[in-house]
Motif scaffolding. Structure first.
Motif, short mmCIF file in Angstrom:
data_model
loop_
_atom_site.label_atom_id
_atom_site.label_comp_id
_atom_site.label_asym_id
_atom_site.label_seq_id
_atom_site.Cartn_x
_atom_site.Cartn_y
_atom_site.Cartn_z
N ILE A 35 0.56 -1.23 0.24
CA ILE A 35 -0.10 -0.32 0.28
C ILE A 35 1.01 1.24 0.29
CG2 ILE A 35 -0.69 0.44 2.71
CD1 ILE A 35 -3.05 1.07 1.61
N PHE A 36 1.81 1.20 0.19
CA PHE A 36 3.21 2.09 0.83
C PHE A 36 3.47 2.68 -0.41
CE2 PHE A 36 7.31 3.91 0.97
CZ PHE A 36 6.76 5.42 1.53
N VAL A 37 3.65 1.54 -1.47
CA VAL A 37 4.11 1.74 -2.99
C VAL A 37 3.33 2.04 -3.97
CG1 VAL A 37 5.27 0.13 -4.83
CG2 VAL A 37 6.21 0.00 -3.00
N ALA A 38 2.62 1.42 -3.97
CA ALA A 38 0.67 1.86 -4.25
C ALA A 38 0.25 3.30 -4.25
CB ALA A 38 -0.55 1.35 -3.81
N SER A 39 0.69 3.90 -3.12
CA SER A 39 0.19 5.25 -2.54
C SER A 39 1.42 6.29 -2.97
CB SER A 39 -0.03 5.22 -0.57
OG SER A 39 -0.69 4.82 -0.72
N LEU A 40 2.83 5.49 -3.25
CA LEU A 40 3.80 6.56 -3.56
C LEU A 40 3.63 6.86 -5.15
CD1 LEU A 40 7.19 5.89 -1.84
CD2 LEU A 40 5.69 7.80 -1.75
N VAL A 41 3.19 5.58 -5.65
CA VAL A 41 2.97 6.23 -7.54
C VAL A 41 1.80 6.34 -7.59
CG1 VAL A 41 2.44 4.44 -8.91
CG2 VAL A 41 3.83 3.60 -8.01
N ALA A 42 0.42 6.85 -6.76
CA ALA A 42 -0.71 7.72 -7.20
C ALA A 42 -0.13 9.04 -6.38
CB ALA A 42 -1.41 7.70 -5.88
N TRP A 73 -5.52 16.70 -8.09
CA TRP A 73 -5.53 16.46 -6.02
C TRP A 73 -6.27 15.16 -5.75
CZ3 TRP A 73 -3.05 19.03 -3.58
CH2 TRP A 73 -2.35 20.52 -3.73
N ILE A 74 -7.16 14.51 -6.56
CA ILE A 74 -7.46 13.30 -6.47
C ILE A 74 -6.76 12.17 -5.94
CG2 ILE A 74 -9.37 11.31 -6.96
CD1 ILE A 74 -10.99 12.89 -8.77
N HIS A 75 -5.47 12.21 -6.96
CA HIS A 75 -4.48 10.91 -6.41
C HIS A 75 -3.10 11.44 -5.57
CE1 HIS A 75 -5.19 7.98 -9.91
NE2 HIS A 75 -5.60 9.50 -10.80
N GLY A 79 -3.10 9.11 -2.53
CA GLY A 79 -2.03 8.21 -1.91
C GLY A 79 -1.84 9.17 -0.45
N VAL A 80 -1.73 9.83 -0.20
CA VAL A 80 -1.04 10.41 1.09
C VAL A 80 -2.05 9.73 2.50
CG1 VAL A 80 -1.00 12.39 2.91
CG2 VAL A 80 -0.33 13.07 -0.02
N LEU A 81 -3.21 9.51 2.01
CA LEU A 81 -3.83 8.82 2.92
C LEU A 81 -3.32 7.39 2.97
CD1 LEU A 81 -7.34 10.52 2.13
CD2 LEU A 81 -6.27 10.04 5.02
N VAL A 101 -8.58 -1.29 3.55
CA VAL A 101 -9.36 -2.16 2.36
C VAL A 101 -9.76 -0.84 2.00
CG1 VAL A 101 -11.20 -3.39 2.67
CG2 VAL A 101 -9.65 -4.40 3.48
N VAL A 102 -10.48 0.17 2.77
CA VAL A 102 -11.04 1.20 1.77
C VAL A 102 -10.15 1.92 1.43
CG1 VAL A 102 -12.04 3.26 2.81
CG2 VAL A 102 -13.08 1.29 4.21
N ILE A 103 -9.25 2.69 1.47
CA ILE A 103 -8.88 3.25 0.65
C ILE A 103 -8.37 2.06 -0.77
CG2 ILE A 103 -5.91 2.51 1.91
CD1 ILE A 103 -7.56 6.77 0.68
N ALA A 104 -7.78 1.01 -0.60
CA ALA A 104 -7.56 0.52 -1.83
C ALA A 104 -8.44 0.27 -2.61
CB ALA A 104 -7.09 -0.76 -1.52
N SER A 105 -9.38 0.17 -2.02
CA SER A 105 -11.28 0.31 -2.86
C SER A 105 -11.15 1.98 -3.53
CB SER A 105 -12.53 -0.50 -1.95
OG SER A 105 -11.98 -1.72 -1.30
N VAL A 106 -11.24 2.30 -2.71
CA VAL A 106 -11.28 4.19 -3.76
C VAL A 106 -10.43 3.65 -4.72
CG1 VAL A 106 -10.72 6.41 -3.15
CG2 VAL A 106 -12.15 5.16 -1.44
N SER A 107 -8.90 3.43 -3.72
CA SER A 107 -8.13 3.71 -5.16
C SER A 107 -7.94 3.01 -6.38
CB SER A 107 -6.68 3.62 -4.47
OG SER A 107 -5.09 3.36 -6.00
N ILE A 108 -8.92 1.71 -6.93
CA ILE A 108 -9.18 0.98 -7.24
C ILE A 108 -10.47 1.62 -8.84
CG2 ILE A 108 -10.38 -1.51 -8.07
CD1 ILE A 108 -8.97 -2.41 -6.18
#
Length: 145
Positions: A35-42, A73-75, A79-81, A101-108
């Protein structure tokens, strides 16, 4: 016939518990790292969109058309969350499992809507988010730490 005692700790039971504990801890660390890597990419996607990068190409007929700055800004916010949730997972906070789970779902959802802008990154992050959801959902904290 004698009754077998099940409350006695045996070397096999200790090894089994230790293996389960180690595996559960490993799953939580893997989920936090993913989730850290996915968030950094976002975050990088968002910064790139905010900078109005020339990488992004969009056809004229897109139903979910937002301004590129809005998508940026959405990304960045997602990403920060996600980075904050990854920190919570890394330290074993209970709230972080649900939040992951919530942040990964929103990210998807955001990445799906982002597909026309940059499909390769979006697909990569969707895959990472699915792995995060799987890792967090299979981790049983009662067996960990």
């Amino acid at each position: 016939m004698t009754a077998e005692r099940t409350d006695v700790t045996t070397p096999d039971r200790d090894a089994d518990y230790g293996a389960k504990t180690g595996f559960a801890f490993g799953i939580s660390i893997v989920a936090a790292a993913l989730i850290f890597v996915a968030s950094l990419v976002a975050i990088f996607q968002g910064i790139s969109a905010l900078a109005k990068d020339d990488l992004f190409v969009l056809g004229n007929e897109y139903a979910y058309k937002f301004d590129l700055t809005t998508w940026g800004w959405i990304h960045v916010v997602i990403g920060v969350l996600g980075v904050l949730v990854a920190g919570g997972l890394a330290v074993g906070a209970d709230w972080a499992r649900v939040a992951a789970v919530v942040i990964a779902s929103v990210s998807i959802i955001a990445q799906f809507l982002w597909l026309p802008y940059y499909p390769l990154w979006a697909i990569l992050i969707i895959a990472l988010d699915l792995i995060v959801i799987w890792a967090v959902a299979t981790w049983k904290p009662a067996e960990g730490y």
